[in-house]
Design a protein around this motif. Structure first.
Motif, PDB file in Angstrom:
ATOM      1  N   PRO A 126       0.956  -0.690  -0.062  1.00 42.71           N
ATOM      2  CA  PRO A 126       0.117   0.042   0.046  1.00 42.71           C
ATOM      3  C   PRO A 126       0.503   1.149  -0.063  1.00 42.71           C
ATOM      4  N   THR A 127       0.828   2.373  -0.623  1.00 39.36           N
ATOM      5  CA  THR A 127       1.876   3.687  -0.999  1.00 39.36           C
ATOM      6  C   THR A 127       1.010   4.688   0.157  1.00 39.36           C
ATOM      7  N   GLN A 128       1.658   4.880   1.250  1.00 44.01           N
ATOM      8  CA  GLN A 128       1.728   5.635   2.393  1.00 44.01           C
ATOM      9  C   GLN A 128       2.539   6.716   1.782  1.00 44.01           C
ATOM     10  N   GLY A 129       1.651   8.128   1.573  1.00 46.95           N
ATOM     11  CA  GLY A 129       2.180   8.764   0.711  1.00 46.95           C
ATOM     12  C   GLY A 129       2.061   8.899  -0.819  1.00 46.95           C
ATOM     13  N   PHE A 130       3.097   8.914  -1.957  1.00 44.50           N
ATOM     14  CA  PHE A 130       2.609   9.338  -2.739  1.00 44.50           C
ATOM     15  C   PHE A 130       4.060   8.458  -4.061  1.00 44.50           C
ATOM     16  N   ASN A 131       4.235   7.878  -4.821  1.00 42.65           N
ATOM     17  CA  ASN A 131       4.469   7.666  -5.943  1.00 42.65           C
ATOM     18  C   ASN A 131       4.864   8.481  -7.145  1.00 42.65           C
ATOM     19  N   ILE A 132       6.304   9.212  -7.483  1.00 42.20           N
ATOM     20  CA  ILE A 132       5.848   9.628  -9.272  1.00 42.20           C
ATOM     21  C   ILE A 132       6.878   8.804  -9.848  1.00 42.20           C
ATOM     22  N   LYS A 133       6.955   8.593 -11.027  1.00 46.13           N
ATOM     23  CA  LYS A 133       7.623   7.524 -11.955  1.00 46.13           C
ATOM     24  C   LYS A 133       7.426   9.361 -13.101  1.00 46.13           C
ATOM     25  N   SER A 134       8.589   8.951 -14.196  1.00 44.31           N
ATOM     26  CA  SER A 134       8.524   9.864 -15.460  1.00 44.31           C
ATOM     27  C   SER A 134       8.600   8.174 -16.450  1.00 44.31           C
ATOM     28  N   VAL A 135       7.435   8.743 -16.903  1.00 42.21           N
ATOM     29  CA  VAL A 135       7.274   7.526 -18.292  1.00 42.21           C
ATOM     30  C   VAL A 135       7.364   7.663 -19.803  1.00 42.21           C
ATOM     31  N   SER A 136       7.974   7.633 -20.563  1.00 42.37           N
ATOM     32  CA  SER A 136       8.639   7.500 -22.030  1.00 42.37           C
ATOM     33  C   SER A 136       7.163   6.879 -22.795  1.00 42.37           C
ATOM     34  N   GLN A 137       6.029   7.937 -23.888  1.00 39.06           N
ATOM     35  CA  GLN A 137       5.705   6.730 -24.251  1.00 39.06           C
ATOM     36  C   GLN A 137       5.238   7.984 -25.714  1.00 39.06           C
ATOM     37  N   ASP A 138       5.106   6.798 -26.496  1.00 38.67           N
ATOM     38  CA  ASP A 138       4.579   8.240 -27.922  1.00 38.67           C
ATOM     39  C   ASP A 138       5.923   9.060 -28.186  1.00 38.67           C
ATOM     40  N   GLY A 139       6.953   9.639 -27.536  1.00 37.20           N
ATOM     41  CA  GLY A 139       7.637  11.053 -27.548  1.00 37.20           C
ATOM     42  C   GLY A 139       6.649  11.481 -26.733  1.00 37.20           C
ATOM     43  N   PHE A 140       6.110  11.224 -25.530  1.00 37.25           N
ATOM     44  CA  PHE A 140       5.917  11.862 -24.121  1.00 37.25           C
ATOM     45  C   PHE A 140       6.334  11.746 -22.618  1.00 37.25           C
ATOM     46  N   LYS A 141       7.016  12.610 -22.359  1.00 37.57           N
ATOM     47  CA  LYS A 141       6.798  12.306 -21.165  1.00 37.57           C
ATOM     48  C   LYS A 141       6.038  12.392 -20.247  1.00 37.57           C
ATOM     49  N   MET A 142       5.575  12.204 -19.423  1.00 37.62           N
ATOM     50  CA  MET A 142       4.438  11.394 -18.445  1.00 37.62           C
ATOM     51  C   MET A 142       5.375  11.412 -17.342  1.00 37.62           C
ATOM     52  N   ASN A 143       4.984  12.854 -15.794  1.00 38.20           N
ATOM     53  CA  ASN A 143       5.213  12.690 -14.937  1.00 38.20           C
ATOM     54  C   ASN A 143       4.108  12.451 -14.299  1.00 38.20           C
ATOM     55  N   VAL A 144       4.154  10.548 -13.294  1.00 37.36           N
ATOM     56  CA  VAL A 144       2.259   9.742 -13.174  1.00 37.36           C
ATOM     57  C   VAL A 144       2.752  10.352 -11.845  1.00 37.36           C
ATOM     58  N   TRP A 145       2.076  10.569 -10.660  1.00 32.07           N
ATOM     59  CA  TRP A 145       2.089  11.269  -9.358  1.00 32.07           C
ATOM     60  C   TRP A 145       1.107   9.731  -9.048  1.00 32.07           C
ATOM     61  N   ASP A 146       0.953   8.833  -8.356  1.00 31.97           N
ATOM     62  CA  ASP A 146       0.220   7.900  -8.029  1.00 31.97           C
ATOM     63  C   ASP A 146       0.068   8.167  -6.361  1.00 31.97           C
ATOM     64  N   ILE A 147      -1.015   8.934  -5.812  1.00 32.96           N
ATOM     65  CA  ILE A 147      -1.196   9.375  -4.446  1.00 32.96           C
ATOM     66  C   ILE A 147      -1.854   8.316  -3.687  1.00 32.96           C
ATOM     67  N   GLY A 148      -1.299   7.524  -2.462  1.00 37.21           N
ATOM     68  CA  GLY A 148      -2.279   7.155  -1.591  1.00 37.21           C
ATOM     69  C   GLY A 148      -3.727   7.088  -1.687  1.00 37.21           C
ATOM     70  N   GLY A 149      -4.310   5.614  -1.965  1.00 37.85           N
ATOM     71  CA  GLY A 149      -5.693   6.302  -1.969  1.00 37.85           C
ATOM     72  C   GLY A 149      -6.403   5.554  -0.441  1.00 37.85           C
ATOM     73  N   GLN A 150      -5.823   5.729   0.441  1.00 36.41           N
ATOM     74  CA  GLN A 150      -6.421   5.300   2.111  1.00 36.41           C
ATOM     75  C   GLN A 150      -7.259   6.588   2.648  1.00 36.41           C
ATOM     76  N   LYS A 151      -8.408   6.716   3.268  1.00 34.49           N
ATOM     77  CA  LYS A 151      -9.130   7.455   3.518  1.00 34.49           C
ATOM     78  C   LYS A 151      -8.198   8.874   4.449  1.00 34.49           C
ATOM     79  N   SER A 152      -7.330   8.026   5.353  1.00 38.59           N
ATOM     80  CA  SER A 152      -6.600   9.420   5.761  1.00 38.59           C
ATOM     81  C   SER A 152      -5.987  10.412   4.745  1.00 38.59           C
ATOM     82  N   ILE A 153      -6.095  10.044   3.661  1.00 37.36           N
ATOM     83  CA  ILE A 153      -4.332   9.902   2.701  1.00 37.36           C
ATOM     84  C   ILE A 153      -5.361  11.156   1.899  1.00 37.36           C
ATOM     85  N   ARG A 154      -6.805  10.957   1.283  1.00 35.22           N
ATOM     86  CA  ARG A 154      -6.897  11.385   0.478  1.00 35.22           C
ATOM     87  C   ARG A 154      -7.206  12.948   0.989  1.00 35.22           C
TER      88      ARG A 154
END
Length: 181
Positions: free
Chosen positions: A47-75
């Motif tokens: 389970p994500t405690q806080g957040f994850n960040i990844k940069s992913v490249s696809q089709d010439g785009f650099k995607m900075n993806v912010w994955d934020i935890g979904g627990q009720k206390s984090i929302r």
């Protein structure tokens, strides 16, 4: 002054850089989707405690993806990440019928946020590999997605575990970005 900041932000970011916010309830599969996008091993996900960040490249785009935890206390902290979001990806556990109403309420709150106004929405109906999974069209109906008029949206059945549907959803998102950049 605000116009200057917006202009500077646009100049600073490359034309093909996209900020993606990945949200959903805990155990929906957000981190699995993120790891699938990054071609990483998904056999051990915690389970994500806080957040994850990844940069992913696809089709010439650099995607900075912010994955934020979904627990009720984090929302309540999700709003700290809304700024400059180009695409909102909302992940739903398609097999968790018990929490469908809760996930719909959270999604509606997000869609009412001023900082997310007009931001395209990609809903991943995840865990389609499970026999108990609701089909994407039933989830769309339960969440009343067809009533969304203020933004482009797409629901994509997928399985982060097998990878089915994940790249299809991302292709939709990238096509939108190509039109807007």
């Amino acid at each position: 002054m605000m116009g200057l900041f917006s202009l500077l932000r646009k100049l600073k970011r490359s034309d093909k850089e996209v900020r993606i916010l990945l949200l959903g309830l805990d155990n929906a599969g957000k981190t699995s989707v993120l790891k699938r996008l990054a071609s990483e091993d998904i056999t051990e996900i915690k389970p994500t405690q806080g957040f994850n960040i990844k940069s992913v490249s696809q089709d010439g785009f650099k995607m900075n993806v912010w994955d934020i935890g979904g627990q009720k206390s984090i929302r309540p902290y999700w709003r700290n990440y809304f700024e400059s979001t180009d695409i909102l990806i909302y992940v739903i556990d398609s097999s968790d019928r018990r929490r469908l109403e809760e996930t719909g309420q959270e999604l509606n709150l997000l869609l009412e946020e001023a900082k997310l106004a007009g931001v395209p929405l990609l809903v991943f109906a995840n865990k389609q590999d499970l026999v108990t999974a609701l089909p994407a069209d039933e989830i769309a109906t339960a969440l009343n997605l067809n009533s969304i008029r203020d933004r482009r949206w797409q629901i994509q059945p997928c399985s982060a575990k097998t990878g089915d549907g994940v790249s299809d959803g991302m292709e939709w998102a990238i096509q939108l970005c190509q039109k807007s950049k």
